[in-house]
Design a protein around this motif. Sequence first.
Motif, PDB file in Angstrom:
ATOM      1  N   ASN A  98       0.866  -1.176   0.000  1.00  0.00           N
ATOM      2  CA  ASN A  98       0.000   0.000   0.000  1.00  0.00           C
ATOM      3  C   ASN A  98       0.904   1.227   0.000  1.00  0.00           C
ATOM      4  N   VAL A  99       0.974   1.929  -1.128  1.00  0.00           N
ATOM      5  CA  VAL A  99       1.937   3.023  -1.299  1.00  0.00           C
ATOM      6  C   VAL A  99       1.193   4.317  -1.610  1.00  0.00           C
ATOM      7  N   ALA A 100       1.546   5.371  -0.884  1.00  0.00           N
ATOM      8  CA  ALA A 100       0.974   6.685  -1.136  1.00  0.00           C
ATOM      9  C   ALA A 100       2.092   7.724  -1.179  1.00  0.00           C
ATOM     10  N   LEU A 101       2.082   8.542  -2.221  1.00  0.00           N
ATOM     11  CA  LEU A 101       2.964   9.699  -2.285  1.00  0.00           C
ATOM     12  C   LEU A 101       2.286  10.812  -1.503  1.00  0.00           C
ATOM     13  N   VAL A 102       2.967  11.353  -0.469  1.00  0.00           N
ATOM     14  CA  VAL A 102       2.303  12.302   0.430  1.00  0.00           C
ATOM     15  C   VAL A 102       2.955  13.687   0.435  1.00  0.00           C
ATOM     16  N   GLY A 103       4.012  13.892  -0.345  1.00  0.00           N
ATOM     17  CA  GLY A 103       4.619  15.214  -0.385  1.00  0.00           C
ATOM     18  C   GLY A 103       6.049  15.177  -0.871  1.00  0.00           C
ATOM     19  N   GLY A 104       6.689  16.318  -0.895  1.00  0.00           N
ATOM     20  CA  GLY A 104       8.071  16.389  -1.348  1.00  0.00           C
ATOM     21  C   GLY A 104       8.669  17.750  -1.054  1.00  0.00           C
ATOM     22  N   ARG A 105       9.974  17.834  -1.241  1.00  0.00           N
ATOM     23  CA  ARG A 105      10.666  19.100  -1.046  1.00  0.00           C
ATOM     24  C   ARG A 105      11.878  19.147  -1.958  1.00  0.00           C
ATOM     25  N   VAL A 106      12.445  20.350  -2.119  1.00  0.00           N
ATOM     26  CA  VAL A 106      13.647  20.547  -2.916  1.00  0.00           C
ATOM     27  C   VAL A 106      14.776  20.959  -1.989  1.00  0.00           C
ATOM     28  N   VAL A 107      15.937  20.339  -2.171  1.00  0.00           N
ATOM     29  CA  VAL A 107      17.126  20.679  -1.398  1.00  0.00           C
ATOM     30  C   VAL A 107      18.115  21.336  -2.352  1.00  0.00           C
ATOM     31  N   THR A 108      18.444  22.608  -2.110  1.00  0.00           N
ATOM     32  CA  THR A 108      19.322  23.363  -3.018  1.00  0.00           C
ATOM     33  C   THR A 108      20.564  23.856  -2.294  1.00  0.00           C
ATOM     34  N   ASP A 109      21.639  23.990  -3.060  1.00  0.00           N
ATOM     35  CA  ASP A 109      22.868  24.611  -2.586  1.00  0.00           C
ATOM     36  C   ASP A 109      23.315  25.616  -3.642  1.00  0.00           C
ATOM     37  N   ARG A 110      23.526  26.844  -3.222  1.00  0.00           N
ATOM     38  CA  ARG A 110      23.958  27.883  -4.149  1.00  0.00           C
ATOM     39  C   ARG A 110      25.404  27.631  -4.562  1.00  0.00           C
ATOM     40  N   LEU A 111      25.675  27.720  -5.866  1.00  0.00           N
ATOM     41  CA  LEU A 111      27.016  27.496  -6.378  1.00  0.00           C
ATOM     42  C   LEU A 111      27.866  28.752  -6.244  1.00  0.00           C
ATOM     43  N   GLU A 112      29.152  28.550  -6.058  1.00  0.00           N
ATOM     44  CA  GLU A 112      30.089  29.670  -6.089  1.00  0.00           C
ATOM     45  C   GLU A 112      30.141  30.238  -7.513  1.00  0.00           C
ATOM     46  N   PRO A 113      30.433  31.529  -7.665  1.00  0.00           N
ATOM     47  CA  PRO A 113      30.493  32.119  -9.007  1.00  0.00           C
ATOM     48  C   PRO A 113      31.466  31.373  -9.915  1.00  0.00           C
ATOM     49  N   VAL A 114      31.046  31.143 -11.158  1.00  0.00           N
ATOM     50  CA  VAL A 114      31.892  30.466 -12.131  1.00  0.00           C
ATOM     51  C   VAL A 114      31.764  31.197 -13.462  1.00  0.00           C
ATOM     52  N   SER A 115      32.885  31.413 -14.125  1.00  0.00           N
ATOM     53  CA  SER A 115      32.900  32.111 -15.407  1.00  0.00           C
ATOM     54  C   SER A 115      32.610  31.120 -16.530  1.00  0.00           C
ATOM     55  N   GLY A 116      31.989  31.614 -17.591  1.00  0.00           N
ATOM     56  CA  GLY A 116      31.684  30.775 -18.743  1.00  0.00           C
ATOM     57  C   GLY A 116      30.811  31.514 -19.725  1.00  0.00           C
ATOM     58  N   VAL A 117      30.259  30.777 -20.698  1.00  0.00           N
ATOM     59  CA  VAL A 117      29.410  31.389 -21.721  1.00  0.00           C
ATOM     60  C   VAL A 117      28.084  30.645 -21.811  1.00  0.00           C
ATOM     61  N   ALA A 118      27.090  31.352 -22.317  1.00  0.00           N
ATOM     62  CA  ALA A 118      25.793  30.746 -22.584  1.00  0.00           C
ATOM     63  C   ALA A 118      25.665  30.484 -24.073  1.00  0.00           C
ATOM     64  N   VAL A 119      25.072  29.346 -24.417  1.00  0.00           N
ATOM     65  CA  VAL A 119      24.702  29.067 -25.800  1.00  0.00           C
ATOM     66  C   VAL A 119      23.179  28.925 -25.835  1.00  0.00           C
TER      67      VAL A 119
END
Length: 234
Positions: A98-119
């Motif tokens: 008997n399985v029920a999905l009852v909720g969820g959450r997001v776990v985030t960590d902010r990244l340190e600044p990194v240089s690069g380009v967008a495509v």
Amino acid sequence: MGIIEVLAGSAASALFQRLSPRPSDRVAVTVVGHPPFGRLPNYFLPGVRHPGELRGSERAVRANPYEPEYIDWVARGKGAPCGTTHFTMTVQCVSTANVALVGGRVVTDRLEPVSGVAVRHQSGGPIHGFRLSVDLDSGAIECVPAENHPGAASPVPLEFQIEPHTTEKFDVYAFAGENAVSWHMELRFVVDGKLVTKKVLQPSGERFTTFPMDYDHSVGTFYPSATGWIEATS
């Protein structure tokens, strides 16, 4: 009952417990898609000042941005989605539990600044179908049902009964607004009366990474053209 029968019964009980699936094993959460899991072909490539610095860029600039050849080029360059990370997630009850999905959450960590380009590529279109909308800035998850008229449906609770031997499918759209983040989801289930938490990670076991569409530390934005990569002007 003699001591031999007691010992035999205890051994059989211990063996049964080892062979019986744990509550967490009765739920399977699977991520379906092709990393780095961008909904639209907009990616951030770290550590370079021009896409041409990456091996294979000559072919990538002419490739269909939705095809594996282009996505593999982005993945080899350690690229991550700009704006939105998208993947399909399936949830299965793999036994008669008997399985029920009852909720969820997001776990985030902010990244340190990194240089690069967008495509980026000129593309767009509405999002259709049943989905989980994840705000990576606030950590909020909205569960939005399928809608006949996009934008008309209201969020519903993230609560589902998962029937035995069936699969529920969710399209996950995670949006980065201000910060580049590394993240994963955690889903809460009740399995035969016991609370179980399952992490949602990439198939490799790594967390997801999402950059803002207009990342402060990007040194340039490039679009493909018939003559090669063209830098956008502000």
